[in-house]
Design a protein around this motif. Structure first.
Motif, PDB file in Angstrom:
ATOM      1  N   LYS A  35       0.851  -1.196   0.000  1.00 47.44           N
ATOM      2  CA  LYS A  35       0.000   0.000   0.000  1.00 47.44           C
ATOM      3  C   LYS A  35       0.883   1.241   0.000  1.00 47.44           C
ATOM      4  N   GLN A  39      -6.661   5.130   1.821  1.00 48.69           N
ATOM      5  CA  GLN A  39      -7.880   5.937   1.805  1.00 48.69           C
ATOM      6  C   GLN A  39      -8.152   6.515   3.190  1.00 48.69           C
ATOM      7  N   LYS A  55      -2.814  -0.064  -8.623  1.00 52.96           N
ATOM      8  CA  LYS A  55      -4.273   0.016  -8.740  1.00 52.96           C
ATOM      9  C   LYS A  55      -4.786   0.951  -7.658  1.00 52.96           C
ATOM     10  N   VAL A  57      -8.131   1.844  -5.447  1.00 52.62           N
ATOM     11  CA  VAL A  57      -9.378   1.248  -4.967  1.00 52.62           C
ATOM     12  C   VAL A  57     -10.054   2.234  -4.021  1.00 52.62           C
ATOM     13  N   ARG A  58     -11.344   2.386  -4.187  1.00 58.98           N
ATOM     14  CA  ARG A  58     -12.163   3.229  -3.299  1.00 58.98           C
ATOM     15  C   ARG A  58     -13.147   2.313  -2.592  1.00 58.98           C
ATOM     16  N   THR A  59     -13.180   2.398  -1.261  1.00 58.70           N
ATOM     17  CA  THR A  59     -14.088   1.570  -0.471  1.00 58.70           C
ATOM     18  C   THR A  59     -15.201   2.458   0.066  1.00 58.70           C
ATOM     19  N   ALA A  65     -15.668  -2.433  -2.108  1.00 58.41           N
ATOM     20  CA  ALA A  65     -14.453  -1.901  -2.726  1.00 58.41           C
ATOM     21  C   ALA A  65     -14.637  -1.866  -4.240  1.00 58.41           C
ATOM     22  N   PHE A  66     -14.287  -0.730  -4.835  1.00 53.92           N
ATOM     23  CA  PHE A  66     -14.372  -0.550  -6.275  1.00 53.92           C
ATOM     24  C   PHE A  66     -12.995  -0.164  -6.801  1.00 53.92           C
ATOM     25  N   THR A  67     -12.520  -0.896  -7.790  1.00 54.98           N
ATOM     26  CA  THR A  67     -11.258  -0.540  -8.422  1.00 54.98           C
ATOM     27  C   THR A  67     -11.524   0.598  -9.391  1.00 54.98           C
ATOM     28  N   GLY A  90      -8.654   7.426  -2.172  1.00 49.61           N
ATOM     29  CA  GLY A  90      -8.670   5.981  -2.336  1.00 49.61           C
ATOM     30  C   GLY A  90      -7.364   5.389  -1.840  1.00 49.61           C
ATOM     31  N   THR A  91      -7.302   4.075  -1.888  1.00 52.75           N
ATOM     32  CA  THR A  91      -6.091   3.351  -1.524  1.00 52.75           C
ATOM     33  C   THR A  91      -5.345   3.001  -2.802  1.00 52.75           C
TER      34      THR A  91
END
Length: 179
Positions: A35, A39, A55, A57-59, A65-67, A90-91
């Motif tokens: 990481k 986020q 990548k 990702v938003r949680t 979780a959505f990429t 996001g992460t």
């Protein structure tokens, strides 16, 4: 899609190496599945991806979780959060071995204020990402509407005992394309 800004970011860095020392930009390496940005955390760095894949990702608050995307060389990460003084949206996680240029948010802002060519490039990069995101959302919205209409028509045809073989074939083809 609009991704040529990534190449421009890399050209800028290649032709302005003197800025690396001036703004305390360091070259860092990360292995896969690490990481980079978390986020909701306060911004601690801005990264420019030199090599590899990451990548984003938003949680959601419900834990879904959505990429948002997978990005490669030239992508700037954490720039929006540094400019807006907001937590990371996001992460960001490395997918492969990656190398980055890393700069502190304060130094990034100072660099934007003092380097007009970079400032314009970062603005173009953000606008390009916004346009790409808008285009993806429009396509997804259109496909959802199209799919919903096909389902309504299929159910309507069943209720009215109408034989719509072509419609059923299109629905089946669409369902297979989204799996």
């Amino acid at each position: 899609m609009l991704t040529e800004y990534r190449a421009e970011v890399m050209r800028f860095i290649d032709t302005h190496q003197h800025l690396l020392e001036k703004y305390g930009i360091s070259f860092v390496q990360y292995g896969p599945h690490q990481k980079l940005l978390q986020q909701a955390a306060a911004p601690c760095s801005v990264f420019i991806l030199s090599s590899g894949l990451v990548k984003v990702v938003r949680t959601t608050s419900l834990g879904q979780a959505f990429t948002l995307g997978v990005f490669d060389r030239g992508e700037v990460l954490g720039d929006v959060e540094a400019i807006m003084s907001m937590p990371y949206f996001g992460t960001v996680e490395t997918v492969t071995d990656c190398t980055f240029w890393e700069v502190a948010p304060e130094q990034f802002l100072k660099m934007l204020a003092q380097e007009p060519d970079l400032n314009l490039l970062i603005h173009r990069a953000m606008i390009s990402r916004l346009l790409n995101t808008s285009e993806k959302a429009a396509i997804q919205g259109t496909n959802k509407l199209f799919y919903s209409l096909l389902i309504v028509l299929r159910e309507f045809s069943r209720l009215n005992d109408i034989n719509l073989t072509l419609l059923q074939q299109k629905i089946h083809a669409y369902e297979n394309s989204i799996q």
